[in-house]
Design a protein around this motif. Structure first.
Motif, mmCIF file in Angstrom:
data_model
loop_
_atom_site.group_PDB
_atom_site.id
_atom_site.type_symbol
_atom_site.label_atom_id
_atom_site.label_comp_id
_atom_site.label_asym_id
_atom_site.label_seq_id
_atom_site.Cartn_x
_atom_site.Cartn_y
_atom_site.Cartn_z
ATOM 1 N N LEU A 107 0.857 -1.187 0.000
ATOM 2 C CA LEU A 107 0.000 0.000 0.000
ATOM 3 C C LEU A 107 0.892 1.236 0.000
ATOM 4 O O LEU A 107 1.729 1.410 0.893
ATOM 5 C CB LEU A 107 -0.896 0.012 1.237
ATOM 6 C CG LEU A 107 -1.726 1.289 1.472
ATOM 7 C CD1 LEU A 107 -2.754 1.476 0.371
ATOM 8 C CD2 LEU A 107 -2.410 1.242 2.848
ATOM 9 N N ILE A 108 0.737 2.071 -1.012
ATOM 10 C CA ILE A 108 1.515 3.309 -1.114
ATOM 11 C C ILE A 108 0.594 4.492 -0.839
ATOM 12 O O ILE A 108 -0.415 4.675 -1.531
ATOM 13 C CB ILE A 108 2.158 3.465 -2.501
ATOM 14 C CG1 ILE A 108 3.179 2.348 -2.738
ATOM 15 C CG2 ILE A 108 2.839 4.826 -2.626
ATOM 16 C CD1 ILE A 108 3.813 2.379 -4.111
ATOM 17 N N LEU A 109 0.936 5.273 0.158
ATOM 18 C CA LEU A 109 0.171 6.473 0.481
ATOM 19 C C LEU A 109 0.858 7.661 -0.181
ATOM 20 O O LEU A 109 1.912 8.120 0.259
ATOM 21 C CB LEU A 109 0.104 6.670 1.997
ATOM 22 C CG LEU A 109 -0.473 5.480 2.776
ATOM 23 C CD1 LEU A 109 -0.440 5.752 4.264
ATOM 24 C CD2 LEU A 109 -1.885 5.161 2.309
ATOM 25 N N ALA A 110 0.278 8.122 -1.260
ATOM 26 C CA ALA A 110 0.805 9.272 -1.999
ATOM 27 C C ALA A 110 -0.216 10.397 -1.941
ATOM 28 O O ALA A 110 -0.503 11.061 -2.933
ATOM 29 C CB ALA A 110 1.104 8.873 -3.450
ATOM 30 N N THR A 111 -0.789 10.574 -0.751
ATOM 31 C CA THR A 111 -1.856 11.560 -0.583
ATOM 32 C C THR A 111 -1.322 12.984 -0.532
ATOM 33 O O THR A 111 -2.093 13.935 -0.543
ATOM 34 C CB THR A 111 -2.647 11.271 0.703
ATOM 35 O OG1 THR A 111 -1.736 11.112 1.795
ATOM 36 C CG2 THR A 111 -3.450 10.004 0.571
ATOM 37 N N GLY A 112 0.004 13.127 -0.456
ATOM 38 C CA GLY A 112 0.586 14.459 -0.509
ATOM 39 C C GLY A 112 0.102 15.331 0.625
ATOM 40 O O GLY A 112 -0.208 14.871 1.715
ATOM 41 N N GLY A 113 0.040 16.615 0.360
ATOM 42 C CA GLY A 113 -0.475 17.551 1.343
ATOM 43 C C GLY A 113 -1.909 17.901 1.021
ATOM 44 O O GLY A 113 -2.413 17.645 -0.067
ATOM 45 N N THR A 114 -2.555 18.496 1.996
ATOM 46 C CA THR A 114 -3.929 18.946 1.835
ATOM 47 C C THR A 114 -4.007 20.415 2.205
ATOM 48 O O THR A 114 -3.549 20.808 3.282
ATOM 49 C CB THR A 114 -4.874 18.149 2.761
ATOM 50 O OG1 THR A 114 -4.766 16.761 2.435
ATOM 51 C CG2 THR A 114 -6.315 18.600 2.585
ATOM 52 N N ASP A 115 -4.531 21.244 1.318
ATOM 53 C CA ASP A 115 -4.734 22.651 1.652
ATOM 54 C C ASP A 115 -5.724 22.761 2.806
ATOM 55 O O ASP A 115 -6.780 22.108 2.804
ATOM 56 C CB ASP A 115 -5.313 23.405 0.443
ATOM 57 C CG ASP A 115 -4.222 23.889 -0.499
ATOM 58 O OD1 ASP A 115 -3.070 23.464 -0.330
ATOM 59 O OD2 ASP A 115 -4.535 24.680 -1.411
#
Length: 467
Positions: A107-115
């Motif tokens: 499982l790769i979490l590439a959710t990055g940042g969230t404004d």
């Protein structure tokens, strides 16, 4: 399923099914797409699910970027992948009205940042949007305050100015957060950029703020504004929390993140903060706007090589060589990131234990840390408007106290890290479980003169004594 962003998502389903796949990649930004494309070369068949825009926030706006990464080319290559809009909550994958119980090898979490919105007195009534919300349909003819002097903040300000808005950029940082990008675009900037700002209040269309100038008294200003745009990005810890990983505050990112090694593999951590093992869960491109696009691309490639090496379809020596080259790049171009990576992997000062630093210069809280009695209309949960006052009352009730009392210690720091955060999700939204956790732990940590992770684990009575 309604998912305007990764934190505002209300999945609606009509049935449940099983889903088995080699690799699930959560996030359709640069990190997720490049990692998936690289894994495809090794014979994997990764499934990419994302919310928002394919390509992430990098594709928004018309301002120049610091990097010359071909984002359109990355997106075009994604046509050869299994890519679709969807939301993953740590157990279930929601897509097309179906709730899939996901089974995966990796499982790769590439959710990055969230404004996220900035928090300040009167902010609940302020006309505020995030950069991700405003750029797809850019307004014109408005007086706009943009908060944030990162590349993303300056890019947002340039894009809004190009559409005929009057723009001013504010930040609580004493310095520009991205000097290199500013130097690249300064000839295009014809609007004020004001650092060292403390927002005092928003009321009746007027934003009042102080500028710390080094003199005895700060300079006070008032701006009549039509819109406040936050370009602040924080790491979204939602899935790691759901999966049971411990998360820690890091001042470099102004966010809560799980411990991981330099490849991106999330680490299993004991109660003392020591890493006791690896996992099949990874993070890439998750350091929000602090990473250059070129760094995100290289980090994703290194991770794909590492996963392939773990499975025996690539040599571990090649993975190590790729990581070494990436770390050399970081030491030259982003030394703070190199140091953070080492702390997350090896522990603070190489001790094996991770102890987060004090909270300084938190970018998404625009007003100065108030006293507890002044916290009435400070918003902790921007999604549902939960006020600090409400959460503080819950802490009081949980500790059965009439008044909060802070106990400052030194030797007992390790024990104090075991304080539990009170329940913060007053609604059913995903947002209340992710962003609110980050906001609340940081802001409550400041309000109570403690470190944020004191609120994440353990026994509250160990910190508070009766008054």
């Amino acid at each position: 399923m309604s998912c305007p962003s990764a934190i505002h998502c209300k999945p609606e389903t009509t049935r449940e099914e099983e889903l088995e796949v080699d690799v699930v990649v959560v996030g359709g930004g640069l990190g997720g797409l490049i990692a998936a494309s690289e894994l495809k070369k090794y014979g994997y068949n990764p499934k990419v699910v994302y919310t928002g825009n394919l390509g992430g926030h990098h594709i928004l706006g018309d301002a120049p970027r610091y990097s010359d990464i071909d984002i359109d080319g990355v997106i075009a290559k994604a046509k050869n992948l299994d890519v679709s809009q969807g939301f993953f909550d740590g157990v279930y994958l929601y897509q097309g009205g179906v709730r899939y119980r996901a089974r995966y090898r990796h499982l790769i979490l590439a959710t990055g940042g969230t404004d996220v919105p900035i928090t300040f007195p009167g902010g609940l009534k302020a006309p505020q949007k995030t950069a991700e919300e405003v750029l797809p349909a850019t307004p014109t003819g408005l007086k706009i305050v943009v908060w944030g002097t990162t590349e993303w903040g300056l890019r947002t300000a340039l894009a809004l100015r190009n559409r005929g808005n009057e723009v001013v950029v504010l930040d609580n940082s004493a310095y520009l957060r991205d000097v290199k990008y500013y130097e690249k675009v300064k000839s295009k900037i014809d609007f004020p950029i004001i650092p060292s700002v403390i927002v005092k209040r928003y009321e009746k269309g007027v934003l009042t703020y102080d500028i710390i100038t080094g003199k005895k008294e700060p300079e006070s200003r008032k701006e009549r504004v039509d819109l406040i745009v936050s370009a602040v990005r924080i790491v979204n810890p939602y899935v790691p929390l759901k999966l049971g990983y411990k998360i820690y505050y890091t001042f470099e990112l102004g966010s809560l993140i799980p411990r991981r090694n330099n490849y991106g593999e999330l680490l299993i951590v004991d109660d003392g903060g020591r890493a006791v093992g690896g996992s099949n869960v990874y993070a890439t491109g998750h350091l929000y706007g602090a990473l250059r696009e070129s760094h995100i691309a290289e980090q994703a490639k290194v991770l794909a090589t590492y996963i392939a090496a773990k499975d025996g379809v690539e040599s571990m020596d090649k993975a190590k060589d790729a990581l070494d080259k990436l770390l050399v790049t970081f030491t030259v171009e982003a030394n703070w990131l190199y140091n953070l990576g080492n702390r997350l992997e090896r522990g603070t000062d190489g001790t094996g234990r991770y102890v987060e630093p004090n909270v300084i210069d938190v970018p998404h809280w625009a007003s100065f840390w108030p006293q507890i009695e002044e916290a009435g209309d400070i918003v902790l949960c921007p999604c549902d408007g939960t006020l600090a006052e409400r959460v503080l009352k819950e802490i009081e009730q949980m500790n059965k106290l009439k008044k909060l009392k802070v106990k400052i210690t030194h030797e007992e720091t390790d024990v104090l890290r075991q304080l539990r955060l009170p329940k913060l999700s007053f609604g059913e939204s995903v947002c209340a479980e992710s962003v609110c956790l980050t906001y609340a732990s940081i802001i409550l940590g400041a309000l109570l003169a403690q470190k944020p992770s004191y609120f994440l684990y353990g026994k509250p009575q160990m910190l508070y004594g009766s008054s």
